[in-house]
Design a protein around this motif. Structure first.
Motif, PDB file in Angstrom:
ATOM      1  N   GLY A 235       0.811  -1.256  -0.135  1.00 49.83           N
ATOM      2  CA  GLY A 235      -0.154   0.072   0.048  1.00 49.83           C
ATOM      3  C   GLY A 235       1.035   1.260  -0.146  1.00 49.83           C
ATOM      4  O   GLY A 235       0.484   2.357  -0.407  1.00 49.83           O
ATOM      5  N   VAL A 236       1.909   1.090   0.736  1.00 45.19           N
ATOM      6  CA  VAL A 236       2.767   2.380   0.600  1.00 45.19           C
ATOM      7  C   VAL A 236       3.578   2.775  -0.637  1.00 45.19           C
ATOM      8  O   VAL A 236       3.546   3.537  -1.044  1.00 45.19           O
ATOM      9  CB  VAL A 236       3.881   2.284   1.988  1.00 45.19           C
ATOM     10  CG1 VAL A 236       4.986   3.281   1.840  1.00 45.19           C
ATOM     11  CG2 VAL A 236       3.262   2.357   3.330  1.00 45.19           C
TER      12      VAL A 236
ATOM     13  N   GLU B 135       2.288   1.659  -3.288  1.00 46.24           N
ATOM     14  CA  GLU B 135       1.315   2.236  -4.482  1.00 46.24           C
ATOM     15  C   GLU B 135       1.044   3.595  -4.310  1.00 46.24           C
ATOM     16  O   GLU B 135       0.894   4.874  -5.146  1.00 46.24           O
ATOM     17  CB  GLU B 135      -0.112   1.469  -3.902  1.00 46.24           C
ATOM     18  CG  GLU B 135      -0.104   0.079  -4.768  1.00 46.24           C
ATOM     19  CD  GLU B 135      -1.493  -0.513  -4.257  1.00 46.24           C
ATOM     20  OE1 GLU B 135      -2.383   0.240  -4.021  1.00 46.24           O
ATOM     21  OE2 GLU B 135      -1.881  -1.804  -4.122  1.00 46.24           O
ATOM     22  N   THR B 136       1.143   4.120  -3.193  1.00 45.81           N
ATOM     23  CA  THR B 136       1.204   5.527  -2.742  1.00 45.81           C
ATOM     24  C   THR B 136       2.215   6.269  -2.958  1.00 45.81           C
ATOM     25  O   THR B 136       2.182   7.562  -3.754  1.00 45.81           O
ATOM     26  CB  THR B 136       0.623   5.688  -1.307  1.00 45.81           C
ATOM     27  OG1 THR B 136      -0.628   5.040  -0.923  1.00 45.81           O
ATOM     28  CG2 THR B 136       0.714   7.100  -1.050  1.00 45.81           C
ATOM     29  N   VAL B 137       3.316   6.022  -2.846  1.00 49.28           N
ATOM     30  CA  VAL B 137       4.771   6.572  -3.041  1.00 49.28           C
ATOM     31  C   VAL B 137       5.213   6.605  -4.323  1.00 49.28           C
ATOM     32  O   VAL B 137       5.673   7.678  -4.642  1.00 49.28           O
ATOM     33  CB  VAL B 137       5.702   6.406  -1.846  1.00 49.28           C
ATOM     34  CG1 VAL B 137       7.033   6.817  -1.743  1.00 49.28           C
ATOM     35  CG2 VAL B 137       5.254   6.497  -0.479  1.00 49.28           C
TER      36      VAL B 137
ATOM     37  N   PRO C  97       4.227   6.827  -7.331  1.00 49.59           N
ATOM     38  CA  PRO C  97       3.673   7.799  -8.296  1.00 49.59           C
ATOM     39  C   PRO C  97       4.245   9.108  -8.034  1.00 49.59           C
ATOM     40  O   PRO C  97       4.458   9.882  -8.953  1.00 49.59           O
ATOM     41  CB  PRO C  97       2.352   7.691  -8.325  1.00 49.59           C
ATOM     42  CG  PRO C  97       1.980   6.386  -7.834  1.00 49.59           C
ATOM     43  CD  PRO C  97       3.150   5.981  -7.083  1.00 49.59           C
ATOM     44  N   HIS C  98       4.278   9.528  -6.686  1.00 48.02           N
ATOM     45  CA  HIS C  98       4.859  10.890  -6.296  1.00 48.02           C
ATOM     46  C   HIS C  98       6.485  10.944  -6.687  1.00 48.02           C
ATOM     47  O   HIS C  98       6.704  12.130  -7.096  1.00 48.02           O
ATOM     48  CB  HIS C  98       4.291  11.211  -4.975  1.00 48.02           C
ATOM     49  CG  HIS C  98       2.949  11.166  -4.496  1.00 48.02           C
ATOM     50  ND1 HIS C  98       2.313  12.233  -5.082  1.00 48.02           N
ATOM     51  CD2 HIS C  98       2.038  10.346  -4.092  1.00 48.02           C
ATOM     52  CE1 HIS C  98       1.107  12.002  -4.776  1.00 48.02           C
ATOM     53  NE2 HIS C  98       0.973  10.895  -4.392  1.00 48.02           N
TER      54      HIS C  98
ATOM     55  N   SER D 185       6.745  -7.351  -3.132  1.00 51.12           N
ATOM     56  CA  SER D 185       6.188  -6.022  -3.374  1.00 51.12           C
ATOM     57  C   SER D 185       7.017  -5.272  -3.931  1.00 51.12           C
ATOM     58  O   SER D 185       7.024  -4.447  -4.983  1.00 51.12           O
ATOM     59  CB  SER D 185       5.774  -5.410  -2.037  1.00 51.12           C
ATOM     60  OG  SER D 185       4.817  -6.106  -1.483  1.00 51.12           O
TER      61      SER D 185
ATOM     62  N   TYR E  88       7.402   0.159 -12.040  1.00 53.45           N
ATOM     63  CA  TYR E  88       7.989   1.457 -12.059  1.00 53.45           C
ATOM     64  C   TYR E  88       8.736   1.505 -13.370  1.00 53.45           C
ATOM     65  O   TYR E  88       8.853   2.629 -14.270  1.00 53.45           O
ATOM     66  CB  TYR E  88       8.922   1.736 -10.931  1.00 53.45           C
ATOM     67  CG  TYR E  88       9.443   3.120 -10.832  1.00 53.45           C
ATOM     68  CD1 TYR E  88       8.507   4.370 -10.400  1.00 53.45           C
ATOM     69  CD2 TYR E  88      10.575   3.753 -10.840  1.00 53.45           C
ATOM     70  CE1 TYR E  88       8.832   5.396 -10.144  1.00 53.45           C
ATOM     71  CE2 TYR E  88      10.878   5.108 -10.957  1.00 53.45           C
ATOM     72  CZ  TYR E  88      10.003   5.868 -10.639  1.00 53.45           C
ATOM     73  OH  TYR E  88      10.556   7.420 -10.328  1.00 53.45           O
TER      74      TYR E  88
ATOM     75  N   GLU F 289       2.804   5.086 -12.253  1.00 57.31           N
ATOM     76  CA  GLU F 289       1.088   4.535 -12.425  1.00 57.31           C
ATOM     77  C   GLU F 289       1.506   3.103 -12.586  1.00 57.31           C
ATOM     78  O   GLU F 289       0.686   2.227 -12.479  1.00 57.31           O
ATOM     79  CB  GLU F 289       0.432   5.431 -13.584  1.00 57.31           C
ATOM     80  CG  GLU F 289      -0.003   6.680 -13.213  1.00 57.31           C
ATOM     81  CD  GLU F 289      -0.849   6.848 -11.981  1.00 57.31           C
ATOM     82  OE1 GLU F 289      -1.401   6.012 -11.569  1.00 57.31           O
ATOM     83  OE2 GLU F 289      -0.378   7.850 -10.978  1.00 57.31           O
TER      84      GLU F 289
ATOM     85  N   THR G 255       1.875   1.180  -9.356  1.00 60.78           N
ATOM     86  CA  THR G 255       0.791   1.042  -8.799  1.00 60.78           C
ATOM     87  C   THR G 255      -0.269  -0.075  -9.474  1.00 60.78           C
ATOM     88  O   THR G 255      -0.771  -1.026  -8.692  1.00 60.78           O
ATOM     89  CB  THR G 255      -0.045   2.337  -8.907  1.00 60.78           C
ATOM     90  OG1 THR G 255       0.638   3.477  -8.201  1.00 60.78           O
ATOM     91  CG2 THR G 255      -1.498   2.250  -7.868  1.00 60.78           C
TER      92      THR G 255
ATOM     93  N   ARG H  63      -1.007  -3.748  -7.553  1.00 64.27           N
ATOM     94  CA  ARG H  63      -2.635  -4.165  -7.525  1.00 64.27           C
ATOM     95  C   ARG H  63      -2.883  -5.510  -8.138  1.00 64.27           C
ATOM     96  O   ARG H  63      -3.459  -6.232  -7.687  1.00 64.27           O
ATOM     97  CB  ARG H  63      -3.479  -2.902  -8.021  1.00 64.27           C
ATOM     98  CG  ARG H  63      -3.432  -1.660  -7.265  1.00 64.27           C
ATOM     99  CD  ARG H  63      -4.338  -0.516  -7.558  1.00 64.27           C
ATOM    100  NE  ARG H  63      -4.295   0.613  -6.493  1.00 64.27           N
ATOM    101  CZ  ARG H  63      -4.863   1.619  -6.806  1.00 64.27           C
ATOM    102  NH1 ARG H  63      -5.270   1.955  -8.012  1.00 64.27           N
ATOM    103  NH2 ARG H  63      -4.526   2.451  -5.980  1.00 64.27           N
TER     104      ARG H  63
END
Length: 86
Positions: free
Chosen positions: A21-22, A24-26, A28-29, A50, A58, A64, A67, A71
């Motif tokens: 989850g982290v 997936e969030t980090v 893209p930023h 993971s 990536y 994206e 992510t 998923r």
């Protein structure tokens, strides 16, 4: 000045889910800024799974892609019915 970022992912049950989850969030930023550059991902146990999925996504599709790959991976291996959950 660009800061190099390397992420180590912890494995082990719920830690692995949290790690995914982290990521997936980090990820893209990190891609969207010139301030940071991702130079490595590593991990142990499920964290390594993971890390591999996130790194592959990536490299092939940016933040994206990472992510989406994460998923898809966890959706594929998740228990989907009561029998599998046992």
């Amino acid at each position: 000045m660009t800061t190099n970022v390397a992420i180590a992912c912890q494995g082990g049950g719920s830690h692995t889910a949290f790690t995914a989850g982290v990521l997936e969030t980090v990820l893209p930023h990190i891609e969207r800024t010139d301030e940071f550059r991702l130079v490595g991902l590593s991990g142990t146990s499920g964290g390594a799974v993971s890390a591999l999925a996130g790194w592959y996504g990536y490299l092939t599709g940016g933040g994206e892609g990472a992510t989406e790959t994460l998923r898809d991976l966890w959706a594929d291996i998740a228990a989907k019915d009561p029998y599998q959950r046992l």
